[in-house]
Design a protein around this motif. Structure first.
Motif, PDB file in Angstrom:
ATOM      1  N   HIS A  72      60.669  26.358  34.363  1.00 39.60           N
ATOM      2  CA  HIS A  72      59.264  27.148  34.829  1.00 39.60           C
ATOM      3  C   HIS A  72      58.202  26.430  34.042  1.00 39.60           C
ATOM      4  O   HIS A  72      58.323  26.408  32.810  1.00 39.60           O
ATOM      5  CB  HIS A  72      59.473  28.544  34.473  1.00 39.60           C
ATOM      6  CG  HIS A  72      60.825  29.304  35.191  1.00 39.60           C
ATOM      7  ND1 HIS A  72      60.739  29.541  36.364  1.00 39.60           N
ATOM      8  CD2 HIS A  72      61.887  29.537  34.561  1.00 39.60           C
ATOM      9  CE1 HIS A  72      62.149  30.131  36.661  1.00 39.60           C
ATOM     10  NE2 HIS A  72      62.736  29.994  35.655  1.00 39.60           N
ATOM     11  N   ASN A 160      55.658  28.499  45.400  1.00 38.65           N
ATOM     12  CA  ASN A 160      56.597  28.296  46.649  1.00 38.65           C
ATOM     13  C   ASN A 160      56.070  27.665  48.018  1.00 38.65           C
ATOM     14  O   ASN A 160      56.698  27.166  48.833  1.00 38.65           O
ATOM     15  CB  ASN A 160      57.298  29.543  46.823  1.00 38.65           C
ATOM     16  CG  ASN A 160      58.562  29.844  45.772  1.00 38.65           C
ATOM     17  OD1 ASN A 160      59.411  30.428  46.100  1.00 38.65           O
ATOM     18  ND2 ASN A 160      58.566  29.358  44.608  1.00 38.65           N
ATOM     19  N   CYS A 208      55.076  35.368  46.505  1.00 36.78           N
ATOM     20  CA  CYS A 208      56.444  34.983  45.552  1.00 36.78           C
ATOM     21  C   CYS A 208      56.248  35.415  44.179  1.00 36.78           C
ATOM     22  O   CYS A 208      57.205  35.992  43.470  1.00 36.78           O
ATOM     23  CB  CYS A 208      56.805  33.716  45.646  1.00 36.78           C
ATOM     24  SG  CYS A 208      55.827  32.447  44.789  1.00 36.78           S
TER      25      CYS A 208
ATOM     26  N   GLY B  45      53.974  45.990  50.090  1.00 28.40           N
ATOM     27  CA  GLY B  45      52.802  45.090  49.639  1.00 28.40           C
ATOM     28  C   GLY B  45      51.790  44.685  50.580  1.00 28.40           C
ATOM     29  O   GLY B  45      50.694  44.339  50.244  1.00 28.40           O
ATOM     30  N   CYS B 154      62.062  37.604  45.686  1.00 26.83           N
ATOM     31  CA  CYS B 154      61.036  37.607  44.855  1.00 26.83           C
ATOM     32  C   CYS B 154      60.764  39.030  44.051  1.00 26.83           C
ATOM     33  O   CYS B 154      60.370  39.186  43.088  1.00 26.83           O
ATOM     34  CB  CYS B 154      59.607  37.280  45.487  1.00 26.83           C
ATOM     35  SG  CYS B 154      59.927  35.643  46.232  1.00 26.83           S
ATOM     36  N   TYR B 155      60.760  39.983  44.974  1.00 27.75           N
ATOM     37  CA  TYR B 155      60.544  41.363  44.510  1.00 27.75           C
ATOM     38  C   TYR B 155      61.414  41.754  43.457  1.00 27.75           C
ATOM     39  O   TYR B 155      61.067  42.785  42.680  1.00 27.75           O
ATOM     40  CB  TYR B 155      60.153  42.342  45.714  1.00 27.75           C
ATOM     41  CG  TYR B 155      59.003  42.341  46.457  1.00 27.75           C
ATOM     42  CD1 TYR B 155      57.999  43.014  46.011  1.00 27.75           C
ATOM     43  CD2 TYR B 155      58.820  41.188  47.329  1.00 27.75           C
ATOM     44  CE1 TYR B 155      56.660  42.963  46.912  1.00 27.75           C
ATOM     45  CE2 TYR B 155      57.727  41.275  48.243  1.00 27.75           C
ATOM     46  CZ  TYR B 155      56.634  41.842  47.736  1.00 27.75           C
ATOM     47  OH  TYR B 155      55.159  41.830  48.445  1.00 27.75           O
ATOM     48  N   ARG B 158      59.826  39.281  40.194  1.00 31.40           N
ATOM     49  CA  ARG B 158      58.517  39.017  39.892  1.00 31.40           C
ATOM     50  C   ARG B 158      57.451  40.183  40.390  1.00 31.40           C
ATOM     51  O   ARG B 158      57.844  40.568  41.366  1.00 31.40           O
ATOM     52  CB  ARG B 158      57.943  37.615  40.016  1.00 31.40           C
ATOM     53  CG  ARG B 158      58.524  36.564  39.623  1.00 31.40           C
ATOM     54  CD  ARG B 158      58.245  35.273  40.244  1.00 31.40           C
ATOM     55  NE  ARG B 158      58.834  35.100  41.556  1.00 31.40           N
ATOM     56  CZ  ARG B 158      59.857  34.486  41.963  1.00 31.40           C
ATOM     57  NH1 ARG B 158      60.750  33.751  40.865  1.00 31.40           N
ATOM     58  NH2 ARG B 158      60.114  34.246  43.211  1.00 31.40           N
ATOM     59  N   PRO B 160      57.793  40.101  36.319  1.00 34.85           N
ATOM     60  CA  PRO B 160      58.975  40.264  35.207  1.00 34.85           C
ATOM     61  C   PRO B 160      58.792  41.914  34.536  1.00 34.85           C
ATOM     62  O   PRO B 160      60.030  42.464  34.263  1.00 34.85           O
ATOM     63  CB  PRO B 160      59.062  39.220  34.179  1.00 34.85           C
ATOM     64  CG  PRO B 160      57.747  38.579  34.220  1.00 34.85           C
ATOM     65  CD  PRO B 160      57.071  38.954  35.600  1.00 34.85           C
ATOM     66  N   ASP B 169      63.508  35.060  34.152  1.00 31.62           N
ATOM     67  CA  ASP B 169      63.524  33.579  34.661  1.00 31.62           C
ATOM     68  C   ASP B 169      64.498  32.896  34.769  1.00 31.62           C
ATOM     69  O   ASP B 169      64.821  31.746  35.310  1.00 31.62           O
ATOM     70  CB  ASP B 169      62.763  32.884  33.331  1.00 31.62           C
ATOM     71  CG  ASP B 169      61.161  33.008  33.453  1.00 31.62           C
ATOM     72  OD1 ASP B 169      60.694  33.427  34.514  1.00 31.62           O
ATOM     73  OD2 ASP B 169      60.639  32.822  32.236  1.00 31.62           O
ATOM     74  N   LEU B 192      66.239  31.519  42.944  1.00 27.71           N
ATOM     75  CA  LEU B 192      65.003  32.361  42.423  1.00 27.71           C
ATOM     76  C   LEU B 192      63.753  32.356  43.471  1.00 27.71           C
ATOM     77  O   LEU B 192      62.663  32.703  43.000  1.00 27.71           O
ATOM     78  CB  LEU B 192      64.900  32.434  41.213  1.00 27.71           C
ATOM     79  CG  LEU B 192      66.034  32.601  40.272  1.00 27.71           C
ATOM     80  CD1 LEU B 192      65.335  32.250  38.709  1.00 27.71           C
ATOM     81  CD2 LEU B 192      66.745  33.577  40.182  1.00 27.71           C
ATOM     82  N   LYS B 193      63.836  31.743  44.584  1.00 22.86           N
ATOM     83  CA  LYS B 193      62.905  31.105  45.534  1.00 22.86           C
ATOM     84  C   LYS B 193      62.532  32.485  46.540  1.00 22.86           C
ATOM     85  O   LYS B 193      63.179  33.244  46.712  1.00 22.86           O
ATOM     86  CB  LYS B 193      62.937  29.958  46.094  1.00 22.86           C
ATOM     87  CG  LYS B 193      63.413  28.750  45.202  1.00 22.86           C
ATOM     88  CD  LYS B 193      62.235  27.752  44.898  1.00 22.86           C
ATOM     89  CE  LYS B 193      62.674  27.042  43.859  1.00 22.86           C
ATOM     90  NZ  LYS B 193      61.346  26.000  43.477  1.00 22.86           N
ATOM     91  N   CYS B 194      61.359  32.171  47.354  1.00 24.73           N
ATOM     92  CA  CYS B 194      61.196  32.901  48.188  1.00 24.73           C
ATOM     93  C   CYS B 194      61.555  32.632  49.700  1.00 24.73           C
ATOM     94  O   CYS B 194      61.939  31.411  49.810  1.00 24.73           O
ATOM     95  CB  CYS B 194      59.462  32.816  48.267  1.00 24.73           C
ATOM     96  SG  CYS B 194      58.802  33.595  49.964  1.00 24.73           S
ATOM     97  N   PRO B 198      57.811  36.868  54.002  1.00 24.01           N
ATOM     98  CA  PRO B 198      56.554  37.583  54.008  1.00 24.01           C
ATOM     99  C   PRO B 198      55.408  36.705  55.043  1.00 24.01           C
ATOM    100  O   PRO B 198      54.332  37.357  55.347  1.00 24.01           O
ATOM    101  CB  PRO B 198      55.930  37.528  52.649  1.00 24.01           C
ATOM    102  CG  PRO B 198      57.296  37.484  51.736  1.00 24.01           C
ATOM    103  CD  PRO B 198      58.331  36.592  52.881  1.00 24.01           C
TER     104      PRO B 198
END
Lengths: 319, 290
Positions: A72, A160, A208, B45, B154-155, B158, B160, B169, B192-194, B198
């Motif tokens: 990260h 992303n 994201c 969102g 994602c939701y 993040r 965190p 993380d 951990l990606k999108c 959306p």
């Protein structure tokens, strides 16, 4: 001191020798309070002077030393080694979404180019006054977060959307656009909102959340992106799929309390957009064949009148 | 153990099989559910990016409905969970704003959010309230040999500050759950990606690329199935899979399961009971060995 030994697993790349990046391990004793940057300096001084990295102030102001720590993006100068040790190892790599030049150094040029796309300068109205253009503290308050950006590209690295499309303007540029859209001295806000609502702009963000999570300042690009979208909606920049999608939410939730997914899809592509409507057919058919289509007569929640009353005051509640 | 069940829109629309699995799992574990049939969409969102006050009022209303029943909320959608927790944090951390939202909400509904509420996702209830030990006792069909790639969404990750993950993380909560069911968690770069959902309506190409990368990443790491706590991720990774696979010129064929479906399978429920035939990529082959 022996207990403070840590393995730094650093991604290396020498364009003259290597076909692709590879990891190299460095054993190093960690001094109390050591940052990642200080430790990398020690590795250069004590073990390998060829390790290339970019840095300058060492105080989280210049934004030069963003790199990936354990996958990260972080500022190396602002990050304590002690926070990053996982099973005795700290993994260090260059920031993402940019071409690696050597070791931890990337070609930052595309990042600067993306900033250039949002007209990152004040566009005031009228001739320049004799003295400066004043702002009240409250007026500055609305752009205070977005002015704190140090252009470190940590957000750009972990975005992303950029990972799959380098034409996306990106989180730092959107935060920069915010800094001028909401600046009381700038007269170009509507032009900026119009341009930024187009493809590759504010609606291409996937939400994201990586940008705000990695941002080392108060800029928090995702929050700024949300504020730009709110403003674009309020000012009527509705001629794009992102805005139509938001309008679809407003209409169906305001009517039924729940989302009508069928309506939302049609509303988002546009009822008169024939190619867009045709493009929905494959997934629509697949879902229909599986009995997965949302109900054609959508549900409403109980006590939906309460929700209707809220939506009846939609514009009033913007203030 | 009793929760106010917030179904969200997808479990009432394109992902109805999720609700079946939730009901089966909770009944088996003795978790009583009071479905919030009067709660509105969380806004996902999107409403918050059109009119933040309206979004906060909708969610404050949902919270007040649970409070009036004296129950905490159980979400079954990662996006609803993230949006709820973010709204709750915004209200709880700013008393003046909370007062303003409540004043407006009272005008229209006579309700107010007091602030006595916990909001958890079903997998958090399983991990924190039921506990892995008790869950293991309910496993009658260990998912031995099944390689499961967790896709967090994602939701759930993040920001965190609004989740209960020990290390957002580098989380291992879903991996722990997968192991407790007898399966093997698969590590892959995209976990951990999108998923791309959306932006499906705004930029389909990018959305399909994100979804394709996630599924291909899991497949290349040896996964038999992907499991996700978010039905929106499920929609993108499953319903569009034939499309992104063909764009990538690859055979993917990786079934996507909702977390409660994976739990229910280990508890002995059949694929018919879980209506897995509604999935675009049917898991029949991948689950044949269990």
């Amino acid at each position: 001191m022996a207990n403070n030994k840590v393995l730094f697993r650093i991604q290396r790349f020498d364009p003259e020798k290597d076909e692709k990046p590879h990891d190299q391990d460095f054993d190093i004793e960690i001094l109390p309070g050591a940052t990642i940057l200080k430790t990398l300096h020690r590795i250069r001084a004590e073990q390998d002077p060829t390790l290339a990295l970019r840095y300058s102030c060492g105080s989280a102001i210049c934004g030069s030393c963003a790199m990936k720590i354990n996958g990260h993006a972080l500022l190396a100068c602002k990050t304590q080694v002690s926070e990053c040790v996982r099973d005795g190892i700290v993994r260090v790599a260059p920031i993402g979404n940019l071409k690696i030049l050597r070791d931890l150094v990337v070609d930052i040029e595309p990042f600067w180019e993306s900033l250039g796309k949002v007209n990152p300068y004040l566009m005031p109205e009228g001739a320049a006054p004799e003295k400066e253009r004043n702002q009240t503290p409250a007026q500055f308050g609305s752009i205070d977060p977005s002015t704190t950006c140090i252009l470190c590209a940590a957000c750009y690295s972990d975005c992303n959307a950029l990972e799959v499309d380098s034409s996306f303007v990106g989180p730092a540029s959107l935060a920069k656009a915010h800094r001028f859209i909401f600046d009381s001295r700038d007269a170009g806000d509507q032009q900026r909102l119009r341009e930024i609502s187009e493809r590759t702009g504010v609606w291409d963000c996937t939400h994201c959340g990586e940008c705000s999570t990695r941002c080392p300042t108060e800029t928090k690009p995702l929050e700024r992106i949300e504020e730009i979208r709110v403003q674009a909606m309020a000012d009527g920049h509705h001629g794009n799929a992102g805005a139509r999608h938001a309008l679809g939410f407003r209409e169906t939730v305001g009517k039924r309390g729940l989302l009508d997914e069928n309506w939302l899809a049609l509303r988002s592509v546009g009822f008169f957009n024939l190619p867009g409507l045709i493009s929905l057919m494959p997934v629509g058919l697949r879902m229909m064949m599986r009995g997965k289509m949302p109900p054609l007569i959508p549900h409403s929640i109980d006590k939906v009148d309460e929700v209707k009353k809220i939506f009846a005051r939609f514009e009033e509640l913007r203030k | 153990m009793k929760y106010a069940l917030y179904t969200g829109c997808v479990a009432k629309g394109a992902g109805r099989e999720l609700l079946d699995a939730v009901n089966l799992v909770c009944e088996k574990l003795g978790i009583e559910l009071a479905e919030m049939t009067d709660a509105a969409c969380c806004g996902a969102g999107v409403i918050g990016e059109d009119n933040p006050m309206v979004a906060d009022m909708l969610n404050a209303r949902t919270f007040s409905l649970a409070e009036s029943q004296g129950l905490d909320i159980m979400n079954i959608c990662g996006t609803c969970q993230g949006v709820h927790r973010k709204a709750q944090r915004k209200l709880d951390s700013d008393p003046a704003y909370k007062e303003r939202v409540n004043a407006e909400l009272k005008k229209d509904t006579g309700r107010e959010y007091k602030g006595n509420l916990k909001i958890k996702q079903i997998y958090e209830v399983l991990l924190q309230e039921v506990g892995l030990e008790k869950l293991r006792e309910q496993v009658v069909r260990p998912l031995q040999g099944l390689k499961v790639a967790p896709f967090y969404g994602c939701y759930a990750l993040r920001p965190p500050e609004v989740n209960d993950l020990k290390d957002p993380d580098d989380p291992d909560e879903l991996e722990g759950l997968i192991e407790a069911l007898g399966a093997t968690p698969v590590d892959y770069a995209e976990r951990l990606k999108c998923c791309g959902f959306p932006i499906m309506m705004m930029n389909k190409d990018n959305s399909l690329k994100l979804a394709g990368n996630a599924v291909a990443g899991a497949k290349d790491a040896g996964a038999d199935v992907i499991v996700t706590p978010c039905p929106l991720c499920h929609l993108n990774l499953d319903s569009y899979q034939p499309q992104f696979a063909s764009k990538m010129g690859r055979k993917l064929g990786i079934p996507i399961l909702h977390i409660p479906q994976l739990v229910a399978l280990a508890m002995g429920f059949s694929q018919a009971e879980l209506r897995t035939k509604t999935h675009v990529v049917r898991p029949t082959g991948a689950l044949a060995a269990i």
